[in-house]
Design a protein around this motif. Structure first.
Motif, PDB file in Angstrom:
ATOM      1  N   SER A 179      -9.404   1.738  10.905  1.00  0.00           N
ATOM      2  CA  SER A 179      -7.880   1.913  10.992  1.00  0.00           C
ATOM      3  C   SER A 179      -7.177   0.992  11.747  1.00  0.00           C
ATOM      4  N   VAL A 180      -6.137   0.619  11.069  1.00  0.00           N
ATOM      5  CA  VAL A 180      -5.230  -0.425  11.737  1.00  0.00           C
ATOM      6  C   VAL A 180      -4.114   0.374  11.943  1.00  0.00           C
TER       7      VAL A 180
ATOM      8  N   PHE B 112      -2.842  -9.175   6.024  1.00  0.00           N
ATOM      9  CA  PHE B 112      -4.243  -9.749   6.623  1.00  0.00           C
ATOM     10  C   PHE B 112      -4.145 -10.841   7.071  1.00  0.00           C
TER      11      PHE B 112
ATOM     12  N   ALA C 130     -10.807  -2.424   8.124  1.00  0.00           N
ATOM     13  CA  ALA C 130      -9.814  -1.536   7.598  1.00  0.00           C
ATOM     14  C   ALA C 130      -9.955   0.057   7.907  1.00  0.00           C
TER      15      ALA C 130
ATOM     16  N   ILE D 236      -8.394  -2.350  -0.735  1.00  0.00           N
ATOM     17  CA  ILE D 236      -8.858  -2.208   0.565  1.00  0.00           C
ATOM     18  C   ILE D 236      -7.681  -1.462   1.262  1.00  0.00           C
ATOM     19  N   ALA D 237      -6.277  -2.090   1.123  1.00  0.00           N
ATOM     20  CA  ALA D 237      -5.109  -1.524   1.872  1.00  0.00           C
ATOM     21  C   ALA D 237      -5.008   0.197   1.560  1.00  0.00           C
TER      22      ALA D 237
ATOM     23  N   ILE E 211     -13.970  -7.287   6.241  1.00  0.00           N
ATOM     24  CA  ILE E 211     -12.491  -6.720   6.116  1.00  0.00           C
ATOM     25  C   ILE E 211     -12.434  -5.144   5.592  1.00  0.00           C
ATOM     26  N   LYS E 212     -13.340  -4.894   5.087  1.00  0.00           N
ATOM     27  CA  LYS E 212     -13.483  -3.467   4.727  1.00  0.00           C
ATOM     28  C   LYS E 212     -13.832  -2.401   5.981  1.00  0.00           C
TER      29      LYS E 212
ATOM     30  N   TYR F 214       0.928  -1.142   0.045  1.00  0.00           N
ATOM     31  CA  TYR F 214      -0.229  -0.020   0.211  1.00  0.00           C
ATOM     32  C   TYR F 214       1.070   1.273  -0.030  1.00  0.00           C
TER      33      TYR F 214
ATOM     34  N   TYR G 178       1.133  -4.537   4.215  1.00  0.00           N
ATOM     35  CA  TYR G 178       0.055  -4.639   4.919  1.00  0.00           C
ATOM     36  C   TYR G 178      -0.365  -6.237   4.924  1.00  0.00           C
TER      37      TYR G 178
ATOM     38  N   GLN H 102      -3.700  -6.498  10.069  1.00  0.00           N
ATOM     39  CA  GLN H 102      -5.115  -6.587  10.368  1.00  0.00           C
ATOM     40  C   GLN H 102      -5.685  -7.986  10.457  1.00  0.00           C
TER      41      GLN H 102
ATOM     42  N   LYS I  26       1.601  -2.641   8.851  1.00  0.00           N
ATOM     43  CA  LYS I  26       0.132  -2.905   9.344  1.00  0.00           C
ATOM     44  C   LYS I  26      -0.275  -4.403   9.174  1.00  0.00           C
TER      45      LYS I  26
END
Length: 641
Positions: free
Chosen positions: A637-638, A551, A634, A607-608, A630-631, A539, A549, A586, A584
């Motif tokens: 704020s991660v 996940f 995110a 998303i990122a 997930i949205k 990102y 980033y 998440q 980050k």
């Protein structure tokens, strides 16, 4: 001498000749070097196998061209300047004659410790002059150096040593970077538990940190040098090498988990690194060239060690970081040594911009005549800051595009000669034939177009194989599009025919100018005991260019998210090194997958990036609901990890 381009007309003429008569063009450049025996054949190639051979039958040793041939004319001129991490520590300078002696001595040390032509030697050292000396000493005896960046973990080093079956490691007790002291020898000790091929470890004293020395395996650099000094071994005949013999292996991240060992050979790499150094930077005798990279990366190989020394230049190497003891450190160095050429990374420039203009106060930068940028495309804001505040609008900026695999700069302005454009690598160098293709490999012609960047004709500095796995080389670079070398980068060619690199099109991230494979980071995250699965994307990051980033799906009993985040970061540091730590993390309950089980990284990337309004059709996913979760996660704020 190498043919130096002095005007736009000369560039155009050289480029035309290099495309119309590539063999004659490169033979002319190669004539300026010392060859034990001239080549029989300039070039033989095909991109199917692939098989690329330059200057076949030619015999040489690259160190005779870096050192011996300069001794009569410039033996007393400065070859290497070293600036320590601590500004209070005294600098070191080596003339060409002194560097020649040091390299010969250490080449004799290597031989005394059993190293011979064809052996692979792993070098894991801080940015001290002995690192450059070790590299050149390996080349002098025909051993193949594999330099590993001092920030990699024990596991990463073990992987590289095992892949190349190295018989020797050259390291240091420790090293310094800013306020950090790095325990290099203890990392090597951890790595060597898995590496029975290593029979000898040579250890330089740098930080005087206590280390374990294993009898029969580990020896001190200083003790070994004393032995050769006592015997008066100040000369070491250079091993005769074939132009296509291996010079070095350098490991780079790919889109699969395992790093690949890019192989460069003696003759072609020599010609190309010197040609690009002298032309791109318009190097003039007596100028001080400061490349801020680490020798652990290709930039350090080509533009701290080989390119400058092949050209009889003065090369400056720096042990520390640009922001310690304060953000004026680069400018102090430019002022102190009257640096003429500064070659650094957009990450460094963006980082220094964030400190404002105070660190520039009282720093004399008028010695600068040329600026360079390397590692990733430089954004316009950073370009203008660099131009205005460092170059005072008097220094051309050469924004260079190239790769570990290309050996040297490929597309870049020739300083002060070809017109620049912020954010653009501009035009290909002579000998480089870029082509843009669409997804199906069809050439995209004309200007004002974009596509995937490929090269359609070989150049002397290109990789020959990936060590021990030629098929991987073919699959990675030559199988995507028929008869083309695929760079992995997307590219725009504007109305003027200028090239702008738009980023990787495969699963490789460019973090602070360093390539990191997403698969490699995912493998490391997945090693953590509570992780079930992960997906990693890039990102936009204000300083690094790209951030990482992650996940991550964890086991249901996760109690402390913050602690788990820290544990994951520690795991990645252990397995790859701090350089690959996600910015980050998440935590998610699922990942967006197709019905065949493929993770849709395109959705995660959007998303990122914070672009959640245009995710495309998600109805075909196995579980579309997971995207909403997930949205919203995110958007909450991660935290930066």
């Amino acid at each position: 001498m190498i043919q130096k381009i002095n005007s736009l007309e000369e560039y155009q003429a050289a480029y035309q000749k290099s495309v119309a008569q590539p063999e004659a063009f490169w033979a002319d450049q190669a004539e300026s070097f010392t060859w034990r025996k001239k080549w029989d054949n300039v070039l033989e190639w095909n991109f199917r196998e692939p098989s690329i051979k330059w200057f076949q039958g030619g015999k040489l040793n690259i160190t005779e061209n870096c050192l011996d041939r300069h001794l009569n004319e410039r033996g007393d001129e400065t070859a290497l300047i070293w600036e320590a991490n601590d500004p209070e520590e005294h600098f070191r300078k080596f003339t060409y004659r002194e560097l020649y002696t040091k390299v010969c001595q250490f080449a004799n040390v290597l031989k005394n410790n059993g190293a011979k032509k064809g052996d692979r030697i792993c070098i894991y050292m801080p940015m001290v002059p002995e690192l450059a000396i070790a590299v050149l000493a390996c080349a002098r005896i025909g051993a193949i150096h594999s330099v590993v960046f001092g920030g990699f973990s024990a596991q990463s080093i073990a992987d590289r040593i095992q892949d190349a079956q190295c018989s020797m490691v050259i390291t240091s007790d420790g090293g310094y970077r800013g306020t950090k002291e790095i325990q290099l020898k203890s990392v090597i000790d951890d790595a060597l538990v898995q590496c029975p091929s290593v029979k000898r470890v040579i250890v330089l004293t740098r930080s005087r940190t206590p280390v374990s020395m294993i009898k029969g395996r580990d020896v001190w650099w200083e003790d070994e040098i004393k032995k050769v000094e006592t015997l008066g071994m100040t000369e070491c005949a250079a091993e005769e090498m074939d132009a296509e013999d291996m010079l070095f292996i350098l490991y780079t991240s790919g889109s699969t988990g395992k790093p690949k060992g890019v192989v460069h050979t003696c003759g072609g790499y020599m010609v190309y690194s010197a040609y690009t150094f002298q032309n791109v930077f318009q190097y003039n005798p007596g100028e001080v060239h400061f490349c801020t990279a680490d020798i652990g990366w290709i930039t350090g190989h080509s533009y701290i060690v080989y390119g400058p020394l092949l050209s009889g230049a003065t090369s400056l190497m720096f042990e520390g970081i640009p922001t310690w003891p304060d953000a004026g450190r680069f400018w102090d160095i430019v002022d102190k040594y009257k640096v003429n050429i500064l070659y650094t990374a957009p990450t460094a420039i963006r980082s220094l911009m964030s400190f404002g203009l105070d660190p520039l106060k009282g720093k004399e930068l008028s010695s600068l005549t040329k600026l360079g940028s390397v590692g990733e495309p430089i954004n316009e804001e950073a370009w203008h800051w660099y131009d205005e505040h460092i170059g005072k609008k008097q220094c051309p900026i050469t924004d260079t595009w190239w790769q570990t695999e290309t050996g040297g700069i490929m597309i870049a302005p020739i300083a002060g000669i070809t017109p620049t454009k912020p954010g653009y690598a501009t035009l290909p160098l002579p000998g480089i034939q870029p082509i843009l293709v669409d997804e199906n490999g069809k050439e995209v012609q004309g200007n004002g177009v974009s596509g995937n960047l490929c090269i359609k004709f070989p150049w002397p500095g290109m990789l020959r194989t990936t060590y021990g796995d030629h098929e991987r080389c073919r699959l990675n670079y030559f199988s995507t599009y028929e008869n083309l070398y695929f760079t992995g980068d997307g590219c725009l060619r504007d109305e003027d025919g200028y090239y702008r690199i738009t980023g990787r099109v495969d699963d490789v991230l460019n973090v602070s100018g360093h390539r990191i494979g997403t698969a490699e980071v995912e493998n490391a995250i997945n090693m953590y005991s509570d992780v079930i699965e992960s997906a990693v994307v890039g990102y936009p990051h204000a300083v690094k260019g790209q951030g990482i980033y992650a996940f991550v799906i964890c086991t249901p009993h996760l109690n402390d998210e913050e602690l788990t985040r820290k544990d994951i970061l520690m795991t990645v540091s252990r397995i790859i090194g701090p350089i690959a730590k996600p910015d980050k993390i998440q935590f998610v309950s699922g990942l967006p997958k197709t019905r065949s089980g493929k993770i849709m990284r395109r959705i995660l990337r959007k998303i990122a990036e914070g672009d959640v309004s245009n995710l495309g059709d998600t109805s075909t996913l196995l579980d579309p609901q997971v995207v909403e979760e997930i949205k919203s996660g995110a958007l909450l704020s991660v935290k930066e990890a």
